[in-house]
Design an enzyme around this catalytic site. Structure first.
Site, PDB file in Angstrom:
ATOM      1  N   LYS A  67      -2.966  -5.238  -7.836  1.00 48.63           N
ATOM      2  CA  LYS A  67      -3.556  -6.460  -7.275  1.00 48.63           C
ATOM      3  C   LYS A  67      -4.827  -6.826  -8.018  1.00 48.63           C
ATOM      4  O   LYS A  67      -5.068  -8.009  -8.303  1.00 48.63           O
ATOM      5  CB  LYS A  67      -3.794  -6.310  -5.774  1.00 48.63           C
ATOM      6  CG  LYS A  67      -2.467  -6.420  -5.048  1.00 48.63           C
ATOM      7  CD  LYS A  67      -2.523  -6.300  -3.571  1.00 48.63           C
ATOM      8  CE  LYS A  67      -1.108  -6.394  -3.020  1.00 48.63           C
ATOM      9  NZ  LYS A  67      -0.842  -5.432  -1.962  1.00 48.63           N
TER      10      LYS A  67
ATOM     11  N   LYS B  68      10.519  -6.316 -10.871  1.00 46.57           N
ATOM     12  CA  LYS B  68      10.789  -5.932  -9.485  1.00 46.57           C
ATOM     13  C   LYS B  68      10.773  -7.172  -8.591  1.00 46.57           C
ATOM     14  O   LYS B  68       9.880  -8.012  -8.724  1.00 46.57           O
ATOM     15  CB  LYS B  68       9.696  -4.958  -9.005  1.00 46.57           C
ATOM     16  CG  LYS B  68       9.935  -4.426  -7.605  1.00 46.57           C
ATOM     17  CD  LYS B  68       8.661  -3.880  -6.979  1.00 46.57           C
ATOM     18  CE  LYS B  68       8.186  -4.779  -5.889  1.00 46.57           C
ATOM     19  NZ  LYS B  68       7.846  -4.276  -4.601  1.00 46.57           N
TER      20      LYS B  68
ATOM     21  N   LYS C 115       7.803 -10.743  -3.107  1.00 45.56           N
ATOM     22  CA  LYS C 115       7.290 -12.024  -2.607  1.00 45.56           C
ATOM     23  C   LYS C 115       6.153 -12.521  -3.491  1.00 45.56           C
ATOM     24  O   LYS C 115       5.987 -13.715  -3.690  1.00 45.56           O
ATOM     25  CB  LYS C 115       6.729 -11.842  -1.194  1.00 45.56           C
ATOM     26  CG  LYS C 115       7.758 -11.663  -0.130  1.00 45.56           C
ATOM     27  CD  LYS C 115       7.092 -11.120   1.142  1.00 45.56           C
ATOM     28  CE  LYS C 115       7.882  -9.984   1.729  1.00 45.56           C
ATOM     29  NZ  LYS C 115       7.070  -8.986   2.421  1.00 45.56           N
TER      30      LYS C 115
HETATM   31  P1  ADP Z   1       7.070  -7.452  -1.321  1.00 43.70           P
HETATM   32  O1  ADP Z   1       6.822  -6.650  -2.590  1.00 43.70           O
HETATM   33  O2  ADP Z   1       8.086  -8.495  -1.512  1.00 43.70           O
HETATM   34  O3  ADP Z   1       5.778  -7.967  -0.713  1.00 43.70           O
HETATM   35  P2  ADP Z   1       6.942  -5.514   0.792  1.00 43.70           P
HETATM   36  O4  ADP Z   1       5.791  -4.841   0.116  1.00 43.70           O
HETATM   37  O5  ADP Z   1       6.670  -6.267   2.052  1.00 43.70           O
HETATM   38  O6  ADP Z   1       7.682  -6.452  -0.266  1.00 43.70           O
HETATM   39  O7  ADP Z   1       8.048  -4.424   1.057  1.00 43.70           O
HETATM   40  C1  ADP Z   1       8.717  -4.161   2.273  1.00 43.70           C
HETATM   41  C2  ADP Z   1       9.692  -3.025   2.037  1.00 43.70           C
HETATM   42  O8  ADP Z   1      10.695  -3.427   1.091  1.00 43.70           O
HETATM   43  C3  ADP Z   1       9.024  -1.781   1.434  1.00 43.70           C
HETATM   44  O9  ADP Z   1       9.650  -0.630   1.959  1.00 43.70           O
HETATM   45  C4  ADP Z   1       9.301  -1.913  -0.032  1.00 43.70           C
HETATM   46  O10 ADP Z   1       9.303  -0.675  -0.700  1.00 43.70           O
HETATM   47  C5  ADP Z   1      10.694  -2.548  -0.029  1.00 43.70           C
HETATM   48  N1  ADP Z   1      10.878  -3.356  -1.243  1.00 43.70           N
HETATM   49  C6  ADP Z   1      10.199  -4.476  -1.567  1.00 43.70           C
HETATM   50  N2  ADP Z   1      10.629  -4.972  -2.741  1.00 43.70           N
HETATM   51  C7  ADP Z   1      11.597  -4.130  -3.185  1.00 43.70           C
HETATM   52  C8  ADP Z   1      12.419  -4.119  -4.344  1.00 43.70           C
HETATM   53  N3  ADP Z   1      12.356  -5.057  -5.264  1.00 43.70           N
HETATM   54  N4  ADP Z   1      13.309  -3.109  -4.471  1.00 43.70           N
HETATM   55  C9  ADP Z   1      13.408  -2.144  -3.522  1.00 43.70           C
HETATM   56  N5  ADP Z   1      12.657  -2.102  -2.400  1.00 43.70           N
HETATM   57  C10 ADP Z   1      11.760  -3.093  -2.218  1.00 43.70           C
END
Ligand code: ADP
Ligand code: TRP
Length: 328
Positions: free
Chosen positions: A117, A197, A200
């Site tokens: 970040k 990856k 959001k």
């Molecule tokens: P984002 O990166 O979209 O903000 P979050 O941090 O809210 O997603 O993640 C919520 C859950 O989904 C966590 O357990 C995270 O490890 C999983 N997750 C998010 N993006 C991925 C991805 N691209 N592949 C696998 N797991 C993911």
């Protein structure tokens, strides 16, 4: 899981935007399987955590409700799962403070999510820095044994284990259970439409409940190379294949890989197969979600019941911690 004994499972999702395929395959699919496996599962909406990035009150409120609707529509069952909002258990904030007192600054400075970040130019505030300590409090408050997450959260669980061990040693007490991550390696990093990856925060997602037309446009934007239709292609290098295979069994994966290698198949065909797989897989959930949207009283009941159960467990842990540290 190696043993069949039911376990206390816990995980949380931030309401920081619309849920996407990465969230589903990396986390929610495992939430459901662990529920079906008869475990004692606790799942919550991490709205304290989302406050580190969402500063618009209407957006935070709406996203919070959306995540609850999404989780129920996708198959979490409030009869078997304890579903709640993080903010309905304020005990985690006090626990987080107690854990902060055994958290070395250097441990937090090493966290990838924080460093990422900073690298993106986000102005760091204290909450962003302390984020993993609050996450540790979430996990430890409920005596969690297994924490289903995607790869990006693994380090935070290592921090949690570290803090739990440090606190137990420092206060010479068995306050906290030591949790384990639950990560399915083949689903741990789902790529986005640009091959990074899916996240959001990278604007590269395929949202689970996007209207079909918009979803089609988005799928068409998945980045591929420009090898002509008739030429052989390498499935291992294709973002479309990486996403499509999440929906396929072993045999179907082999068939598609063969199609790629033989040539005569354009990326448009694979994109269409992905679109159809998404529509078919989430169609029922989409319908259920519409019903749930019209029944907010039910949603509020689910959250009330969930937070009462969660709070009861967290209060016991907090009482142990307060006693151990010497709160008068
Ligand atoms: P984002 O990166 O979209 O903000 P979050 O941090 O809210 O997603 O993640 C919520 C859950 O989904 C966590 O357990 C995270 O490890 C999983 N997750 C998010 N993006 C991925 C991805 N691209 N592949 C696998 N797991 C993911
Ligand atoms: N940090 C997690 C994420 O971004 C969300 C989260 C908060 C969480 N507390 C948790 C996940 C406790 C598992 C356990 O995805």
């Amino acid at each position: 899981m190696s043993e069949n004994k039911p376990k206390r499972v816990l995980s949380g999702l931030q309401p920081s935007g619309k849920l996407h395929l990465g969230n589903y395959f990396g986390a929610i699919k495992q939430y459901i399987e662990l529920q079906e496996g008869g475990n004692d599962v606790f799942y919550f909406v991490a709205n304290y955590h989302a406050m580190t990035s969402v500063h618009d009150r209407a957006e935070l409120r709406q996203n919070t409700l959306d995540v609850v609707l999404d989780l129920l529509a996708l198959g979490l069952d409030p009869e078997r799962a304890t579903i709640f909002l993080q903010t309905d258990v304020p005990e985690v904030c006090e626990l987080s403070w107690i854990l902060s007192c055994v958290t070395p600054m250097a441990l937090l400075e090493k966290c990838h999510s924080y460093k990422d970040k900073l690298a993106k130019g986000i102005a760091p505030n204290h909450a962003l820095f302390a984020y993993p300590v609050l996450m540790a409090a979430d996990i430890l408050a409920y005596d969690s044994q297994l924490v289903p997450v995607g790869q990006d959260q693994k380090q935070h669980i290592e921090v949690t284990r570290d803090l739990a061990i440090k606190a137990n040693l420092k206060w010479d007490s068995n306050i906290f259970k030591i949790p384990e991550p639950y990560i399915v390696e083949s689903l741990a990093v789902v790529p986005g439409i640009d091959g990074q990856k899916m996240s959001k925060s990278y604007d590269n997602t395929l949202e689970l409940f996007m209207p079909e037309k918009a979803l089609k446009k988005r799928v068409n934007k998945i980045v591929t190379d420009s090898i002509p239709v008739e030429d052989p292609k390498d499935p291992g290098k294709c973002n479309v294949f990486a996403l499509l295979k999440l929906f396929l069994d072993e045999d179907a994966q082999q068939e598609w890989a063969e199609k790629y290698r033989t040539g005569g198949m354009g990326y448009g065909e694979a994109k269409n197969a992905l679109l159809q797989a998404m529509i078919a897989s989430f169609g029922e959930a989409r319908e259920r979600r519409k019903d749930l949207e019209n029944n907010l009283d039910y949603i509020h009941e689910v959250l009330k019941k969930g937070s009462a159960r969660a709070r009861e467990v967290a209060q016991k842990t907090l009482a142990r911690a307060r006693e151990a540290v010497g709160i008068y």
